[in-house]
Write an enzyme that holds these catalytic residues in place. Structure first.
Site, PDB file in Angstrom:
ATOM      1  N   ASP A 150       0.818  -1.203   0.000  1.00  0.00           N
ATOM      2  CA  ASP A 150       0.000   0.000   0.000  1.00  0.00           C
ATOM      3  C   ASP A 150       0.856   1.260   0.000  1.00  0.00           C
ATOM      4  O   ASP A 150       2.015   1.245   0.382  1.00  0.00           O
ATOM      5  CB  ASP A 150      -0.917   0.015   1.223  1.00  0.00           C
ATOM      6  CG  ASP A 150      -0.131   0.064   2.530  1.00  0.00           C
ATOM      7  OD1 ASP A 150       0.801  -0.737   2.668  1.00  0.00           O
ATOM      8  OD2 ASP A 150      -0.450   0.895   3.399  1.00  0.00           O
ATOM      9  N   GLU A 151       0.250   2.348  -0.413  1.00  0.00           N
ATOM     10  CA  GLU A 151       0.798   3.699  -0.280  1.00  0.00           C
ATOM     11  C   GLU A 151       2.284   3.780  -0.659  1.00  0.00           C
ATOM     12  O   GLU A 151       3.116   4.249   0.106  1.00  0.00           O
ATOM     13  CB  GLU A 151       0.603   4.193   1.163  1.00  0.00           C
ATOM     14  CG  GLU A 151      -0.868   4.285   1.569  1.00  0.00           C
ATOM     15  CD  GLU A 151      -1.047   4.734   3.001  1.00  0.00           C
ATOM     16  OE1 GLU A 151      -2.012   5.461   3.284  1.00  0.00           O
ATOM     17  OE2 GLU A 151      -0.226   4.348   3.864  1.00  0.00           O
TER      18      GLU A 151
END
Length: 749
Positions: free
Chosen positions: A318-319
């Site tokens: 993620d991210e």
């Protein structure tokens, strides 16, 4: 008259149903009462065929209620029947048959027996005072195979004993998966023998952010070194296995890697040096997809896989900002060499290469829904957190998914009135919202729905620095998650569930658990009407116990008794609290109202807010409540990558000369001030004339607090277009991602 009598009968039937229903969480799939009661004896006789480890657990849990004695089967009061080999999907099935003389448990597996014991323990705890358990027959099994809780130990660390307590809480309410978030920018928490600097350097940071993110303040105190040795990891794994809980470890990649890069900077695209992050948020420096990095990650995963027996290994995903990859000659050459579309394709390449290695070890990967970027790895499962779309996309592609959308499943959000709650990350996720969640998206067919493995809640610990606060944030919301995952939640009967929750509080009290009592607090709801707004108060208890004031003074037992909605004709502050037998039982709730000519008027939005930040819907922009910048969940609407296009109907032609609204800036959380704003008026809601344009510089200078004079105007409709900042530019957290735009009240004077 007939309808009135029928309604009264149904209401009384529901009351009786609520009173007579056993206070079990999660509630069983099938429970039938029988005649008579099982009297809890001083000494409970156990037959010798009971599974040993699970029965020892039973003895420890109930040692203050009953003593135990091994006995012959013919004399035993608790007996167990092991069923033949479990059919597919029946591994967690159990039956519990309680008659006046005996308790019989049947299951296919020790896991099913253990789940039956949790039900039995709750019955003993509920009826320990009168020592009479109603005779009943339960046949039960969960709807979902994955019923999980996550714990972040990177932002703040928790000891082995505290992690064990956490696992105990999961077991009590029949959750079966513990997602252990072990690495992140702020700390590396697992010993890897091949790379000792990961814990020597990466397990500590020079200080920690404190207070609200926007304050940008730090405690100045070194944090760590904190990590788990491999022996401690094994100890926790065994503890979880004894409670039939699978631990899924998470090793973050390719982003959230600063702690690892602080120890091994050669794994980055740039030279460094790096240090474990002291701030929360997202950072540009990530793992560089070169052979040296993949060798490092494979060696790390090899040790992790040797420790953890779980089918799935969580690899994060993620991210991951693409800033460094765009600037890196190696990354750009890799994109060309492998005919990748862009840096998102490079992320997919990264994840697929890791997946091949994990698969070669006989395991599978699961990652946050950003692993969908550029194409999903062949055998990967998705953990859908940004909303439900990631899970929908995965299921439609015949990939398994675990649903954990932030709007329902992020337990670092506020669960009560943010003004009376400890500081939290943001969002507003009260108990009833968790309970209302259905993990099967309506968009899926029956066949596609089979790919939804289950549901999980996440506890990120930026603002949770001790275990008492962990307890506070998960309880009682964990109980709602439990029933959602079991498949017996019924939002229409939420109040009945709430009564069962309150019954469980005495168990938590006995255990010394610091649970949130937010459901006792008075909550308020703004209701727009023809004559402005009214304010409705409610509590889980009898509303006759609510006292309130409208002059800003603290409510007492002698204050006004709440008897219906409160009219808000002018700017004022309403304070309320719940009293029982003359004693204050809740915290004091306070709500300030600022009334303008738009308050309570009809409003429509062209773009809808994100589900995470949509509490109250469009009415939030005309409810008379100015947003608190520290509390995003309840008084603001959040739009991810979208403009706010709001049209307000005054109802009649109205004179005005001023307009105000607020937007936020918190770049660490990807929240940016509006890029621009335009104000229009109309008399027919079709033909609009722009009367004011507000530029970026003006918004920046005002720090998002916009108050503008628009001259003397008269119109039936007013429209605001508040422009989102768009794609976050390089050099900012979340670069290349969509910016968030937060807006509160749109007022007109």
């Amino acid at each position: 008259m007939v309808r009135t009598v029928l309604a009264l009968f149904l209401m009384l039937s529901n009351v009786v149903f609520s009173q007579n229903r056993e206070k079990l969480i999660p509630y069983p799939q099938n429970l039938q009462t029988k005649d008579g009661n099982f009297i809890i004896p001083d000494v409970l006789k156990l037959n010798n065929d009971l599974p040993k480890n699970e029965t020892e657990y039973l003895k420890k849990r109930l040692n203050s209620i009953v003593k135990f004695q091994d006995s012959k089967k013919s004399e035993a009061q608790l007996v167990y029947v092991k069923l033949p080999k479990a059919p597919a999907g029946k591994e967690e099935f159990y039956s519990l048959d309680i008659s006046p003389n005996q308790i019989q448990i049947q299951s296919y597996t020790p896991q099913g027996y253990f789940l039956a014991l949790q039900t039995l323990i709750q019955l003993f705890e509920e009826h320990q005072s009168d020592r009479k358990i109603p005779a009943l027959k339960i046949e039960d099994q969960p709807k979902f195979a994955w019923r999980g809780m996550h714990l972040d130990v990177c932002r703040h660390f928790f000891t082995v004993d505290e992690v064990k307590q956490y696992i105990d809480y999961l077991a009590m309410y029949k959750l079966n998966t513990f997602h252990w978030h072990l690495t992140d920018d702020q700390g590396w928490r697992i010993e890897i023998k091949k790379y000792p600097k990961l814990t020597q350097i990466g397990s500590k940071r020079k200080e920690s952010m404190i207070g609200a993110y926007a304050d940008n303040t730090f405690d100045g105190k070194p944090y760590g070194p904190y990590f788990y040795t491999q022996e401690q990891i094994k100890e926790v794994i065994q503890y979880a296995q004894d409670r039939h809980i699978t631990i899924v470890p998470e090793i973050e990649m390719p982003g959230h890697a600063l702690a690892a890069l602080s120890a091994y900077p050669e794994l980055a695209c740039s030279k460094g040096p790096f240090e474990a992050a002291t701030k929360w948020g997202v950072f540009d420096d990530v793992f560089c997809p070169k052979d040296e990095t993949f060798k490092f990650l494979e060696n790390v995963l090899s040790e992790v896989i040797q420790l953890f027996p779980s089918q799935y290994i969580h690899i994060g995903g993620d991210e991951c900002p693409k800033t460094r990859w765009k600037e890196c000659a190696h990354c750009q050459e890799l994109i060309k060499k492998n005919n990748l579309k862009d840096e998102h394709g490079l992320q997919s390449y990264f994840i697929q290469r890791i997946e091949k290695y994990v698969n070669s070890k006989g395991r599978k990967i699961i990652g946050w829904d950003e692993i969908l970027e550029g194409g999903l790895a062949p055998n990967a499962a998705v953990m859908s957190w940004t909303g439900v779309n990631g899970g929908i996309e995965a299921a439609k592609a015949k990939h398994f998914a675990v649903m954990t959308p932030g709007a329902y499943c992020y337990f670092d959000h506020y669960q009560g009135d943010p003004q009376s709650e400890p500081n939290a990350f943001g969002g507003f996720t009260p108990l009833d919202k968790v309970y209302s969640y259905n993990p099967i998206p309506a968009e899926l067919t029956q066949e596609q729905a089979k790919y939804i493995l289950g549901v999980q809640a996440n506890l990120w610990t930026e603002y949770i620095d001790n275990f008492k606060q962990v307890q506070y944030m998960i309880f009682p919301r964990l109980m709602a998650l439990s029933e959602v995952g079991w498949g017996t939640s019924d939002p229409k009967n939420y109040k009945e569930f709430e009564n069962r929750v309150i019954s469980q509080f005495k168990v938590l009290d006995k255990m010394g658990v610091n649970y949130a009592k937010s459901i006792y607090n008075v909550s308020g709801k703004v209701v727009p009407g023809n004559n402005g707004i009214t304010y409705e108060l409610s509590t889980s208890q009898n509303s006759n116990g609510i006292r309130y004031t409208v002059d800003g003074s603290e409510p007492t037992i002698n204050s006004k008794t709440y008897q219906g909605s409160i009219s808000i004709p002018k700017s004022m502050t309403v304070k309320s609290a719940y009293f029982d037998n003359g004693q204050l039982k809740s915290s004091v709730s306070s709500q300030q109202f600022t009334i303008s000519k738009t308050t309570g008027k009809k409003i429509s939005l062209e773009n809808q807010p994100s589900e995470n930040y949509s509490f109250g819907g469009a009415v939030t922009l005309v409810d008379g409540i100015i947003g608190n910048s520290r509390q995003l969940g309840k008084t603001w609407l959040g739009f991810n990558g979208k403009d706010v296009v709001a049209t307000i109907d005054f109802g009649q032609k109205t004179n005005f000369s001023g307009v105000y609204f607020n937007t936020l800036e918190n770049k660490g959380s990807w929240i940016h001030l509006a890029k621009s704003a335009k104000i229009f008026i109309s008399d027919d809601n079709k033909n609009f004339k722009m009367i004011k344009e507000i530029g970026k510089e003006e918004i920046q200078n005002a720090k998002g607090k916009i108050q503008v004079n628009v001259g003397k105007q008269s119109a039936k409709y007013i429209k605001l277009i508040i422009e989102n900042a768009g794609i976050i530019p390089a050099g900012n957290p979340g670069a290349d991602s969509k910016a968030w735009l937060f807006v509160d009240e749109i007022g007109v004077n």
